[in-house]
Scaffold this motif. Structure first.
Motif, PDB file in Angstrom:
ATOM      1  N   GLU A   2       0.819  -1.200   0.000  1.00 44.09           N
ATOM      2  CA  GLU A   2       0.000   0.000   0.000  1.00 44.09           C
ATOM      3  C   GLU A   2       0.859   1.259   0.000  1.00 44.09           C
ATOM      4  O   GLU A   2       1.989   1.254   0.501  1.00 44.09           O
ATOM      5  CB  GLU A   2      -0.918   0.005   1.230  1.00 44.09           C
ATOM      6  N   PRO A   3       0.329   2.359  -0.553  1.00 41.22           N
ATOM      7  CA  PRO A   3       1.061   3.637  -0.543  1.00 41.22           C
ATOM      8  C   PRO A   3       1.290   4.128   0.885  1.00 41.22           C
ATOM      9  O   PRO A   3       0.530   3.815   1.801  1.00 41.22           O
ATOM     10  CB  PRO A   3       0.121   4.571  -1.315  1.00 41.22           C
ATOM     11  N   THR A   4       2.335   4.905   1.073  1.00 40.86           N
ATOM     12  CA  THR A   4       2.644   5.495   2.377  1.00 40.86           C
ATOM     13  C   THR A   4       2.917   6.984   2.196  1.00 40.86           C
ATOM     14  O   THR A   4       2.883   7.500   1.073  1.00 40.86           O
ATOM     15  CB  THR A   4       3.886   4.818   2.997  1.00 40.86           C
ATOM     16  N   TRP A   5       3.197   7.671   3.290  1.00 41.04           N
ATOM     17  CA  TRP A   5       3.424   9.109   3.229  1.00 41.04           C
ATOM     18  C   TRP A   5       4.630   9.433   2.361  1.00 41.04           C
ATOM     19  O   TRP A   5       4.605  10.380   1.580  1.00 41.04           O
ATOM     20  CB  TRP A   5       3.635   9.658   4.638  1.00 41.04           C
ATOM     21  N   LEU A   6       5.688   8.654   2.466  1.00 43.38           N
ATOM     22  CA  LEU A   6       6.897   8.909   1.685  1.00 43.38           C
ATOM     23  C   LEU A   6       6.763   8.439   0.241  1.00 43.38           C
ATOM     24  O   LEU A   6       7.380   9.008  -0.658  1.00 43.38           O
ATOM     25  CB  LEU A   6       8.099   8.214   2.332  1.00 43.38           C
ATOM     26  N   CYS A   7       5.973   7.400   0.020  1.00 43.04           N
ATOM     27  CA  CYS A   7       5.733   6.872  -1.328  1.00 43.04           C
ATOM     28  C   CYS A   7       4.230   6.843  -1.572  1.00 43.04           C
ATOM     29  O   CYS A   7       3.570   5.839  -1.293  1.00 43.04           O
ATOM     30  CB  CYS A   7       6.328   5.472  -1.478  1.00 43.04           C
ATOM     31  N   PRO A   8       3.661   7.944  -2.083  1.00 39.59           N
ATOM     32  CA  PRO A   8       2.210   8.032  -2.242  1.00 39.59           C
ATOM     33  C   PRO A   8       1.625   7.094  -3.281  1.00 39.59           C
ATOM     34  O   PRO A   8       0.408   6.928  -3.334  1.00 39.59           O
ATOM     35  CB  PRO A   8       1.988   9.496  -2.642  1.00 39.59           C
ATOM     36  N   LEU A  10       2.629   3.332  -5.897  1.00 40.20           N
ATOM     37  CA  LEU A  10       3.548   2.215  -6.076  1.00 40.20           C
ATOM     38  C   LEU A  10       4.691   2.562  -7.029  1.00 40.20           C
ATOM     39  O   LEU A  10       5.794   2.042  -6.901  1.00 40.20           O
ATOM     40  CB  LEU A  10       2.780   1.004  -6.594  1.00 40.20           C
ATOM     41  N   ALA A  11       4.422   3.451  -7.991  1.00 34.55           N
ATOM     42  CA  ALA A  11       5.480   3.865  -8.919  1.00 34.55           C
ATOM     43  C   ALA A  11       6.608   4.574  -8.163  1.00 34.55           C
ATOM     44  O   ALA A  11       7.783   4.422  -8.498  1.00 34.55           O
ATOM     45  CB  ALA A  11       4.904   4.778  -9.993  1.00 34.55           C
ATOM     46  N   ALA A  12       6.240   5.363  -7.145  1.00 39.51           N
ATOM     47  CA  ALA A  12       7.252   6.066  -6.349  1.00 39.51           C
ATOM     48  C   ALA A  12       8.134   5.067  -5.603  1.00 39.51           C
ATOM     49  O   ALA A  12       9.347   5.263  -5.472  1.00 39.51           O
ATOM     50  CB  ALA A  12       6.572   7.011  -5.367  1.00 39.51           C
ATOM     51  N   ARG A  13       7.523   3.972  -5.121  1.00 42.81           N
ATOM     52  CA  ARG A  13       8.315   2.960  -4.409  1.00 42.81           C
ATOM     53  C   ARG A  13       9.244   2.225  -5.378  1.00 42.81           C
ATOM     54  O   ARG A  13      10.398   1.953  -5.048  1.00 42.81           O
ATOM     55  CB  ARG A  13       7.390   1.970  -3.716  1.00 42.81           C
ATOM     56  N   ARG A  69      12.954  -6.832   1.019  1.00 48.54           N
ATOM     57  CA  ARG A  69      12.343  -7.911   1.794  1.00 48.54           C
ATOM     58  C   ARG A  69      11.215  -7.416   2.696  1.00 48.54           C
ATOM     59  O   ARG A  69      10.561  -8.215   3.357  1.00 48.54           O
ATOM     60  CB  ARG A  69      13.406  -8.595   2.661  1.00 48.54           C
ATOM     61  N   VAL A  70      11.009  -6.122   2.768  1.00 46.43           N
ATOM     62  CA  VAL A  70       9.983  -5.577   3.670  1.00 46.43           C
ATOM     63  C   VAL A  70       8.901  -4.881   2.860  1.00 46.43           C
ATOM     64  O   VAL A  70       9.088  -4.536   1.689  1.00 46.43           O
ATOM     65  CB  VAL A  70      10.605  -4.595   4.677  1.00 46.43           C
ATOM     66  N   ARG A  71       7.751  -4.661   3.472  1.00 42.38           N
ATOM     67  CA  ARG A  71       6.601  -4.089   2.775  1.00 42.38           C
ATOM     68  C   ARG A  71       6.770  -2.599   2.513  1.00 42.38           C
ATOM     69  O   ARG A  71       6.262  -2.075   1.520  1.00 42.38           O
ATOM     70  CB  ARG A  71       5.331  -4.328   3.607  1.00 42.38           C
ATOM     71  N   THR A  72       7.456  -1.893   3.432  1.00 49.03           N
ATOM     72  CA  THR A  72       7.619  -0.444   3.284  1.00 49.03           C
ATOM     73  C   THR A  72       9.102  -0.072   3.369  1.00 49.03           C
ATOM     74  O   THR A  72       9.567   0.460   4.374  1.00 49.03           O
ATOM     75  CB  THR A  72       6.830   0.312   4.371  1.00 49.03           C
ATOM     76  N   PRO A  73       9.870  -0.352   2.316  1.00 53.90           N
ATOM     77  CA  PRO A  73      11.313  -0.094   2.355  1.00 53.90           C
ATOM     78  C   PRO A  73      11.646   1.381   2.506  1.00 53.90           C
ATOM     79  O   PRO A  73      12.727   1.730   2.977  1.00 53.90           O
ATOM     80  CB  PRO A  73      11.793  -0.623   1.002  1.00 53.90           C
ATOM     81  N   GLU A  74      10.713   2.266   2.124  1.00 55.57           N
ATOM     82  CA  GLU A  74      11.013   3.697   2.184  1.00 55.57           C
ATOM     83  C   GLU A  74      11.330   4.166   3.599  1.00 55.57           C
ATOM     84  O   GLU A  74      12.175   5.038   3.799  1.00 55.57           O
ATOM     85  CB  GLU A  74       9.860   4.519   1.600  1.00 55.57           C
ATOM     86  N   TYR A  75      10.654   3.567   4.610  1.00 55.27           N
ATOM     87  CA  TYR A  75      10.922   3.997   5.984  1.00 55.27           C
ATOM     88  C   TYR A  75      12.280   3.495   6.465  1.00 55.27           C
ATOM     89  O   TYR A  75      12.967   4.171   7.243  1.00 55.27           O
ATOM     90  CB  TYR A  75       9.800   3.525   6.903  1.00 55.27           C
ATOM     91  N   GLY A  76      12.675   2.318   6.002  1.00 51.91           N
ATOM     92  CA  GLY A  76      14.010   1.835   6.331  1.00 51.91           C
ATOM     93  C   GLY A  76      15.087   2.719   5.728  1.00 51.91           C
ATOM     94  O   GLY A  76      16.074   3.064   6.390  1.00 51.91           O
ATOM     95  N   PHE A  77      14.883   3.103   4.460  1.00 54.56           N
ATOM     96  CA  PHE A  77      15.839   4.007   3.816  1.00 54.56           C
ATOM     97  C   PHE A  77      15.882   5.359   4.534  1.00 54.56           C
ATOM     98  O   PHE A  77      16.955   5.951   4.711  1.00 54.56           O
ATOM     99  CB  PHE A  77      15.462   4.215   2.353  1.00 54.56           C
TER     100      PHE A  77
END
Length: 337
Positions: A2-8, A10-13, A69-77
């Motif tokens: 699902e989209p998140t605040w950092l990646c609104p 799926l294309a952004a992710r 390997r995670v659902r929301t890699p943007e927060y890890g980055f």
């Protein structure tokens, strides 16, 4: 996912993961330069700053490896980026605080943020760096434990790091733009580029009143080539056909592969007669000699506007209908709408 605040979306992710992969080596080189600057300061500061820089690099590497390997890699980055920035800020605090010769190092990781996180990420990153600088300014007594020569070397290392990352981002942007409009197999323009060009020609024709012609072409019995000789041979035939078509086009005529074995040629300023002549030249160019030891023929449908504004969908539909007639009439021929 699902989209998140950092990646609104799926294309952004997807772009985030792609950019991290493209930036891996340039980022390592940029941090390596900063590491060289820290090593040069060991006689004055000891090994602690180098240890902090090494810790920041390790965190970035781990985050990069775990990202897919995670659902929301943007927060890890984002967290790894914040940690690396904090380690640099601590190094600045230990080398003179707000008067440190290496204060500009805090800018280096910021260069990668716009390409990976977009506007929201940039705003958050700038706010975070601003907070770090304010904490250093307020909480650390200014001093200067490093020789004056570090004022020059610190700036030059910052300049080198920013240049390396900026060049990598520029190359990535060029690659993305190229991939967006070029067919990866034949090197021809793709359907997206065709739509963009039709929009441009429609706007120009509405002003100038010029004609625009379209040629739609299809390789005859292409499925038979794939079935009898394999897809590798079929791909080679597509590449060969694309090369033959390109050799007969004028500099301002553009050819597109719009899917499978179908091609489109746009002819600005051309009417039906001129388009028919060129289409027959293209047909002969393909048929004259075998391609990948295969006798290849093509069928062509031609349509042209009456001048002035036109509907792109209608132009292509007319050319496509003419192509269907050419196919039904025995193939290896040119038919006008």
């Amino acid at each position: 996912m699902e989209p998140t605040w950092l990646c609104p979306d799926l294309a952004a992710r997807d772009r985030l993961l792609d950019m991290d992969e493209r930036l891996r080596r340039p980022r390592a080189l940029a941090f390596g330069l900063l590491g060289a600057g820290v090593v040069a300061a060991v006689p004055h500061l000891g090994w602690q700053p180098l240890g902090m820089l090494a810790g920041a690099i390790v965190v970035l590497l781990v985050a990069s490896r775990l990202a897919k390997r995670v659902r929301t890699p943007e927060y890890g980055f984002a967290l790894s980026w914040a940690f690396a920035q904090s380690m640099l800020a601590l190094a600045v605090a230990l080398t003179g605080g707000i008067e440190s010769y290496v204060l500009s190092w805090l800018v280096v990781p910021l260069v990668t943020v716009p390409a990976r996180f977009g506007a929201r990420g940039v705003a958050a990153a700038v706010a975070f760096i601003t907070l770090l600088v304010l904490v250093i300014a307020v909480g650390v007594e200014p001093s200067q434990p490093l020789p004056r020569g570090y004022a020059t070397s610190g700036f030059l290392l910052t300049l080198a790091g920013v240049s390396i990352l900026s060049f990598a981002l520029m190359r990535s942007d060029v690659d993305h733009r190229t991939e967006a409009v070029l067919d990866g197999l034949t090197g021809m323009l793709n359907r997206r580029a065709l739509e963009q060009r039709l929009d441009e020609l429609r706007a120009q024709a509405a002003i100038t009143g010029d004609h625009v012609a379209a040629i739609v072409a299809d390789i005859d019995h292409f499925k038979r080539i794939n079935d009898e000789h394999g897809h590798a041979r079929g791909d080679a035939v597509l590449v060969g056909v694309a090369d033959r078509l390109r050799t007969r086009l004028r500099a301002f005529d553009l050819a597109y592969r719009i899917g499978g074995e179908e091609f489109v040629v746009l002819l600005p300023g051309a009417g039906t007669d001129e388009a028919l002549k060129l289409a027959d030249e293209l047909r002969e160019a393909v048929t004259t000699e075998p391609i990948e030891e295969q006798r290849v023929t093509m069928s062509f449908g031609v349509a042209a506007t009456s001048g002035g504004a036109f509907a792109a969908d209608e132009l292509l539909a007319e050319a496509d209908a003419a192509l269907y007639v050419a196919k039904a009439g025995g193939r290896d021929r040119v038919i006008a709408a």
